[in-house]
Design a protein around this motif. Structure first.
Motif, PDB file in Angstrom:
ATOM      1  N   HIS A   1     -56.714 -16.399  84.046  1.00 45.30           N
ATOM      2  CA  HIS A   1     -57.592 -17.343  82.496  1.00 45.30           C
ATOM      3  C   HIS A   1     -57.781 -18.830  83.682  1.00 45.30           C
ATOM      4  O   HIS A   1     -57.273 -18.817  84.775  1.00 45.30           O
TER       5      HIS A   1
ATOM      6  N   ASP B   1     -52.479 -19.690  72.592  1.00 45.04           N
ATOM      7  CA  ASP B   1     -53.682 -19.593  72.835  1.00 45.04           C
ATOM      8  C   ASP B   1     -54.510 -17.983  72.984  1.00 45.04           C
ATOM      9  O   ASP B   1     -52.696 -16.927  72.721  1.00 45.04           O
ATOM     10  N   ASP B   2     -55.388 -17.638  73.073  1.00 47.92           N
ATOM     11  CA  ASP B   2     -55.627 -16.370  72.018  1.00 47.92           C
ATOM     12  C   ASP B   2     -55.540 -15.447  73.209  1.00 47.92           C
ATOM     13  O   ASP B   2     -55.904 -14.239  73.715  1.00 47.92           O
ATOM     14  N   GLU B   3     -55.996 -16.231  75.059  1.00 47.15           N
ATOM     15  CA  GLU B   3     -56.758 -15.368  75.511  1.00 47.15           C
ATOM     16  C   GLU B   3     -56.188 -15.361  76.936  1.00 47.15           C
ATOM     17  O   GLU B   3     -55.801 -14.646  77.743  1.00 47.15           O
ATOM     18  N   ILE B   4     -54.261 -15.601  76.392  1.00 49.70           N
ATOM     19  CA  ILE B   4     -53.269 -15.160  77.728  1.00 49.70           C
ATOM     20  C   ILE B   4     -53.371 -13.918  78.025  1.00 49.70           C
ATOM     21  O   ILE B   4     -53.279 -13.062  76.853  1.00 49.70           O
ATOM     22  N   THR B   5     -52.922 -13.677  79.119  1.00 53.37           N
ATOM     23  CA  THR B   5     -52.262 -12.224  79.434  1.00 53.37           C
ATOM     24  C   THR B   5     -51.271 -12.561  80.582  1.00 53.37           C
ATOM     25  O   THR B   5     -50.761 -13.305  81.064  1.00 53.37           O
TER      26      THR B   5
ATOM     27  N   HIS C   1     -47.457 -18.523  74.888  1.00 57.76           N
ATOM     28  CA  HIS C   1     -47.161 -17.410  73.731  1.00 57.76           C
ATOM     29  C   HIS C   1     -48.750 -17.304  72.949  1.00 57.76           C
ATOM     30  O   HIS C   1     -49.546 -18.253  72.914  1.00 57.76           O
ATOM     31  N   GLN C   2     -49.472 -15.711  73.251  1.00 60.67           N
ATOM     32  CA  GLN C   2     -50.475 -15.144  72.762  1.00 60.67           C
ATOM     33  C   GLN C   2     -50.416 -15.141  71.363  1.00 60.67           C
ATOM     34  O   GLN C   2     -49.536 -15.009  70.551  1.00 60.67           O
TER      35      GLN C   2
ATOM     36  N   ASP D   1     -53.361 -13.996  68.345  1.00 61.30           N
ATOM     37  CA  ASP D   1     -54.349 -13.028  67.714  1.00 61.30           C
ATOM     38  C   ASP D   1     -55.420 -13.480  66.918  1.00 61.30           C
ATOM     39  O   ASP D   1     -55.063 -14.349  66.120  1.00 61.30           O
TER      40      ASP D   1
END
Ligand SMILES: [Mg+2]
Length: 184
Positions: free
Chosen positions: A114, A133-137, A155-156, A158
């Motif tokens: 990211h 964040d919602d965009e964590i991979t 910590h992702q 939804d």
């Protein structure tokens, strides 16, 4: 002096606090609708940005054993548009480089670390942090494991539902384990 410095809690807005991916026709339970005109949304012909916020989230966040920091594209405007609705004091803000590599797991682009991640590692400077964040991979987790010297929880959340009690519990548990100095 035995002062314990709490870990940082790096907070995204759109996703964790504003469940922007929830069905547009149905406001998520517990949330209030706000219409905002932050930078980029000032034009009169443009519809104001709809933001859903759960006013209870501020108190929960403040009760966690962390130092809160905004880690969002709202940057300083989070203190103006978001924080007051949640009852949050003015928080420190991470600012981003102007050149943002365009990457998001929602776009049809090859998976990539990211664009926030390197800046976050630099900002933390070895201090333990949790990043919400919602965009964590997993690519971000690998990057942080490689380049960040301290403990970290990525910590992702939804973006269809935003932060839930389980998310707060996971953050508390991680901080408790950290302060307990668990030895393996
Ligand atoms: Mg987001």
């Amino acid at each position: 002096m035995d002062t314990v410095t709490p870990p940082l809690l790096l907070l995204d807005v759109d996703g964790p606090l504003n469940p922007w991916m929830a069905k547009p026709s149905r406001r998520p339970e517990g949330y209030t609708t706000h219409r905002m005109r932050p930078t980029g949304w000032e034009q009169p012909y443009q519809k104001p940005l709809r933001v859903w916020l759960n006013h209870g989230h501020g108190a929960v966040l403040l009760s966690l054993p962390f130092s809160l920091v905004w880690a969002t594209t709202w940057t300083h405007e989070a203190n103006e548009w978001i924080g007051p609705h949640l009852g949050l004091p003015k928080l420190p803000v991470i600012t981003w480089p102007d050149e943002r590599p365009q990457s998001s797991p929602y776009w049809k682009a090859p998976p990539a670390v990211h664009w926030k991640t390197a800046t976050i590692v630099k900002y933390a400077d070895g201090r333990p942090f949790a990043w919400v964040d919602d965009e964590i991979t997993d690519l971000d987790r690998e990057f942080v494991a490689r380049y960040h010297g301290g403990a970290a929880l990525l910590h992702q959340v939804d973006p269809r539902v935003g932060l839930l009690p389980d998310d707060f519990a996971a953050l508390s548990a991680w901080a408790a384990e950290l302060s307990g100095g668990r030895r393996d």
